[in-house]
Structure formats: C-alpha cells, structure tokens
Design a protein around this motif. Structure first.
Motif, PDB file in Angstrom:
ATOM      1  N   GLY A   1     -72.448  68.026  49.951  1.00  0.00           N
ATOM      2  CA  GLY A   1     -71.773  67.020  49.318  1.00  0.00           C
ATOM      3  C   GLY A   1     -71.286  65.899  50.185  1.00  0.00           C
ATOM      4  O   GLY A   1     -71.649  66.012  51.360  1.00  0.00           O
ATOM      5  N   SER A   2     -70.424  64.998  49.907  1.00  0.00           N
ATOM      6  CA  SER A   2     -70.197  63.796  50.440  1.00  0.00           C
ATOM      7  C   SER A   2     -69.175  64.164  51.549  1.00  0.00           C
ATOM      8  O   SER A   2     -68.919  63.408  52.609  1.00  0.00           O
ATOM      9  N   GLY A   3     -68.465  65.286  51.770  1.00  0.00           N
ATOM     10  CA  GLY A   3     -67.695  65.740  52.664  1.00  0.00           C
ATOM     11  C   GLY A   3     -68.169  66.569  53.618  1.00  0.00           C
ATOM     12  O   GLY A   3     -67.489  66.949  54.930  1.00  0.00           O
ATOM     13  N   ALA A   4     -69.183  66.668  53.554  1.00  0.00           N
ATOM     14  CA  ALA A   4     -70.249  67.392  54.797  1.00  0.00           C
ATOM     15  C   ALA A   4     -70.637  66.332  55.759  1.00  0.00           C
ATOM     16  O   ALA A   4     -71.552  65.820  55.650  1.00  0.00           O
ATOM     17  N   LEU A   5     -70.179  66.212  56.922  1.00  0.00           N
ATOM     18  CA  LEU A   5     -70.303  65.622  58.118  1.00  0.00           C
ATOM     19  C   LEU A   5     -71.932  65.810  58.644  1.00  0.00           C
ATOM     20  O   LEU A   5     -71.980  67.122  59.014  1.00  0.00           O
ATOM     21  N   GLY A   6     -72.627  65.063  58.706  1.00  0.00           N
ATOM     22  CA  GLY A   6     -74.307  65.305  58.949  1.00  0.00           C
ATOM     23  C   GLY A   6     -75.051  65.972  58.095  1.00  0.00           C
ATOM     24  O   GLY A   6     -75.948  66.437  58.478  1.00  0.00           O
ATOM     25  N   GLY A   7     -74.568  66.407  56.884  1.00  0.00           N
ATOM     26  CA  GLY A   7     -75.354  67.210  55.891  1.00  0.00           C
ATOM     27  C   GLY A   7     -74.943  68.699  55.959  1.00  0.00           C
ATOM     28  O   GLY A   7     -74.636  69.082  56.986  1.00  0.00           O
ATOM     29  N   VAL A   8     -75.632  69.271  55.245  1.00  0.00           N
ATOM     30  CA  VAL A   8     -75.523  70.710  54.952  1.00  0.00           C
ATOM     31  C   VAL A   8     -76.824  71.423  54.556  1.00  0.00           C
ATOM     32  O   VAL A   8     -77.524  70.714  53.835  1.00  0.00           O
ATOM     33  N   ILE A   9     -77.082  72.341  55.278  1.00  0.00           N
ATOM     34  CA  ILE A   9     -78.450  73.117  54.906  1.00  0.00           C
ATOM     35  C   ILE A   9     -78.147  74.292  54.286  1.00  0.00           C
ATOM     36  O   ILE A   9     -77.318  75.211  55.096  1.00  0.00           O
ATOM     37  N   ASN A  10     -78.505  74.610  53.229  1.00  0.00           N
ATOM     38  CA  ASN A  10     -78.541  76.097  52.455  1.00  0.00           C
ATOM     39  C   ASN A  10     -79.666  76.766  52.344  1.00  0.00           C
ATOM     40  O   ASN A  10     -80.728  76.408  51.833  1.00  0.00           O
ATOM     41  N   LEU A  11     -79.715  77.904  53.249  1.00  0.00           N
ATOM     42  CA  LEU A  11     -80.733  78.676  53.241  1.00  0.00           C
ATOM     43  C   LEU A  11     -80.710  79.790  52.239  1.00  0.00           C
ATOM     44  O   LEU A  11     -79.933  80.443  52.409  1.00  0.00           O
ATOM     45  N   VAL A  12     -81.722  79.738  51.253  1.00  0.00           N
ATOM     46  CA  VAL A  12     -81.706  80.823  50.488  1.00  0.00           C
ATOM     47  C   VAL A  12     -83.129  81.386  50.575  1.00  0.00           C
ATOM     48  O   VAL A  12     -84.110  81.175  50.558  1.00  0.00           O
ATOM     49  N   THR A  13     -83.050  82.850  50.823  1.00  0.00           N
ATOM     50  CA  THR A  13     -83.922  83.568  51.487  1.00  0.00           C
ATOM     51  C   THR A  13     -84.647  84.256  50.171  1.00  0.00           C
ATOM     52  O   THR A  13     -83.953  84.817  49.132  1.00  0.00           O
ATOM     53  N   ARG A  14     -85.929  84.433  50.223  1.00  0.00           N
ATOM     54  CA  ARG A  14     -86.585  85.206  49.274  1.00  0.00           C
ATOM     55  C   ARG A  14     -86.225  86.592  49.208  1.00  0.00           C
ATOM     56  O   ARG A  14     -85.837  87.314  50.021  1.00  0.00           O
ATOM     57  N   ARG A  15     -85.782  87.164  47.723  1.00  0.00           N
ATOM     58  CA  ARG A  15     -85.640  88.613  47.524  1.00  0.00           C
ATOM     59  C   ARG A  15     -86.629  89.226  46.768  1.00  0.00           C
ATOM     60  O   ARG A  15     -87.226  88.421  45.629  1.00  0.00           O
ATOM     61  N   ALA A  16     -86.890  90.548  46.655  1.00  0.00           N
ATOM     62  CA  ALA A  16     -87.636  91.190  45.836  1.00  0.00           C
ATOM     63  C   ALA A  16     -87.257  91.011  44.480  1.00  0.00           C
ATOM     64  O   ALA A  16     -86.208  91.207  44.236  1.00  0.00           O
ATOM     65  N   THR A  17     -88.151  90.639  43.385  1.00  0.00           N
ATOM     66  CA  THR A  17     -87.566  90.715  42.203  1.00  0.00           C
ATOM     67  C   THR A  17     -87.895  91.981  41.418  1.00  0.00           C
ATOM     68  O   THR A  17     -87.435  92.227  40.422  1.00  0.00           O
ATOM     69  N   SER A  18     -88.710  92.965  41.895  1.00  0.00           N
ATOM     70  CA  SER A  18     -88.531  94.386  41.047  1.00  0.00           C
ATOM     71  C   SER A  18     -88.712  95.286  42.020  1.00  0.00           C
ATOM     72  O   SER A  18     -89.185  95.030  43.389  1.00  0.00           O
ATOM     73  N   ASP A  19     -88.403  96.483  41.909  1.00  0.00           N
ATOM     74  CA  ASP A  19     -88.836  97.716  42.931  1.00  0.00           C
ATOM     75  C   ASP A  19     -90.251  97.775  43.423  1.00  0.00           C
ATOM     76  O   ASP A  19     -91.224  97.489  42.949  1.00  0.00           O
ATOM     77  N   GLY A  20     -90.389  98.206  44.679  1.00  0.00           N
ATOM     78  CA  GLY A  20     -91.602  98.388  45.368  1.00  0.00           C
ATOM     79  C   GLY A  20     -91.852  97.456  46.392  1.00  0.00           C
ATOM     80  O   GLY A  20     -90.657  96.570  46.889  1.00  0.00           O
ATOM     81  N   ILE A  21     -92.925  97.063  47.240  1.00  0.00           N
ATOM     82  CA  ILE A  21     -93.031  96.308  48.132  1.00  0.00           C
ATOM     83  C   ILE A  21     -94.096  95.049  47.554  1.00  0.00           C
ATOM     84  O   ILE A  21     -95.069  95.443  46.893  1.00  0.00           O
ATOM     85  N   GLN A  22     -93.563  93.880  48.103  1.00  0.00           N
ATOM     86  CA  GLN A  22     -94.273  92.679  47.771  1.00  0.00           C
ATOM     87  C   GLN A  22     -94.749  91.669  48.864  1.00  0.00           C
ATOM     88  O   GLN A  22     -93.743  91.178  49.224  1.00  0.00           O
ATOM     89  N   PRO A  23     -96.012  91.710  49.128  1.00  0.00           N
ATOM     90  CA  PRO A  23     -96.661  90.868  50.339  1.00  0.00           C
ATOM     91  C   PRO A  23     -96.442  89.634  49.587  1.00  0.00           C
ATOM     92  O   PRO A  23     -96.804  89.297  48.744  1.00  0.00           O
ATOM     93  N   PHE A  24     -96.413  88.548  50.850  1.00  0.00           N
ATOM     94  CA  PHE A  24     -96.384  87.185  50.468  1.00  0.00           C
ATOM     95  C   PHE A  24     -97.155  86.484  51.725  1.00  0.00           C
ATOM     96  O   PHE A  24     -96.989  86.966  52.887  1.00  0.00           O
ATOM     97  N   GLY A  25     -97.913  85.390  51.414  1.00  0.00           N
ATOM     98  CA  GLY A  25     -98.216  84.605  52.678  1.00  0.00           C
ATOM     99  C   GLY A  25     -98.885  83.106  52.048  1.00  0.00           C
ATOM    100  O   GLY A  25     -99.071  82.956  51.022  1.00  0.00           O
ATOM    101  N   GLU A  26     -99.061  82.393  53.002  1.00  0.00           N
ATOM    102  CA  GLU A  26     -99.555  81.003  52.903  1.00  0.00           C
ATOM    103  C   GLU A  26    -100.147  80.552  53.928  1.00  0.00           C
ATOM    104  O   GLU A  26     -99.654  80.881  55.362  1.00  0.00           O
ATOM    105  N   LEU A  27    -101.224  79.758  53.833  1.00  0.00           N
ATOM    106  CA  LEU A  27    -101.974  79.059  55.160  1.00  0.00           C
ATOM    107  C   LEU A  27    -102.380  77.878  54.581  1.00  0.00           C
ATOM    108  O   LEU A  27    -102.916  77.585  53.468  1.00  0.00           O
TER     109      LEU A  27
END
Length: 169
Positions: free
Chosen positions: A1-27
């Motif tokens: 917002g306008s009150g954040a000196l120099g800006g704000v970075i909000n990191l939202v990390t990935r979470r599993a959407t269902s039970d079990g293991i979910q691998p992911f990747g990108e190249l």
C-alpha cells in the motif's frame, strides 16, 4: 500500500491441495544463455502440510557499459542465483501453526562504470525464516496472529586486479 516505504513483498508459498504427495517442477530457457529451473514437492496428511523446493536461475547477462566508452571490453555481467525453501504447517480446529525457512545465494558480475571489469563480482547471501500461530475467532470474522521472524543478509563485492584495472577491492 501507499504507507509501505520502498514497497512490500508478500510471499505466498505453495500448499498441497489434497492429501498425499505432489511433486512439481519447471524448466525454462531464454536468450543470453538464460536457464531457470524449479523442483519441489508438497504434501499433506493428518492436519500437517509441507513443501520443499529448490530454484535456480543463471544467465550470461549483458554488457552494461555503453559502447561509446573506450574502456568497453564487451564483457557480459552474468548472474547465478539459487534458492532453497522449506515450509511446514499444522492445522487444528480454528488454529494453525506454521513455519518457513528460506536460503538464497546470488552471484553477479559487476562493472566499475565506465570501465568493463571482468574480475568484479558481487555476492548476496540471505536466509529468512518465521514461525507463526493463528486462530480464527467469532465464526471467522476475526483472526489473531502471532509471528516471530528473523533474517540475515550478507553482501560482498570482490575486485581482483587485471590488465585494465590494477586496483583491488
């Protein structure tokens, strides 16, 4: 917002959407020998969720010194960066406890403008982490959160002597 000196970075990390293991990747690749890779895995079971990921980016870069300068050696200032992230959370009732730890290491070519300097490099190492507890009250109309966090950032710049510049930093 306008009150954040120099800006704000909000990191939202990935979470599993269902039970079990979910691998992911990108190249991905691009110009200037740019290569980016991401690999990770998320999981969820019995109220716990977790994520571990590794990221890397490298590029040959470009020459930031203008061709009009006689000291221009057409030397490219590349970049190499790596990030490791781990997150763990547990949800119970209307409450949640979670934490995150992130480590980053970046190495980049630097120039002493107006002079190209192939031996001048910068390094930035950082770690950050937090522990957080949150509870939702009043049928979801109010959330109270307590967060404890820490981080450390170490930067260094090294310039070894070379034929075009005898200075050492």
């Amino acid at each position: 917002g306008s009150g954040a000196l120099g800006g704000v970075i909000n990191l939202v990390t990935r979470r599993a959407t269902s039970d079990g293991i979910q691998p992911f990747g990108e190249l991905a690749g691009g110009t200037n020998n740019t290569l980016r890779g991401v690999a990770g895995v998320t999981g969820r079971a019995d109220g716990f969720d977790w994520m571990v990921t590794a990221q890397s980016l490298s590029t040959r870069g470009s020459n930031v010194v203008a061709p009009r300068f006689w000291q221009n050696q057409n030397e490219r200032d590349g970049f190499r960066g790596s990030v490791l992230t781990a997150a763990l959370g547990y949800s119970f009732g209307q409450s949640r406890i979670d934490g995150l730890l992130r480590w980053r290491d970046n190495v980049t070519g630097v120039d002493d403008v107006p002079r190209d300097d192939p031996n001048y490099t910068g390094r930035d190492r950082n770690w950050t982490g937090f522990l957080r507890g949150a509870t939702t009250l009043l049928d979801g109309r109010w959330t109270t959160t307590l967060r404890v966090s820490a981080s450390e950032d170490r930067r260094s710049y090294i310039n070894q002597p070379d034929p075009s510049n005898s200075a050492t930093t």
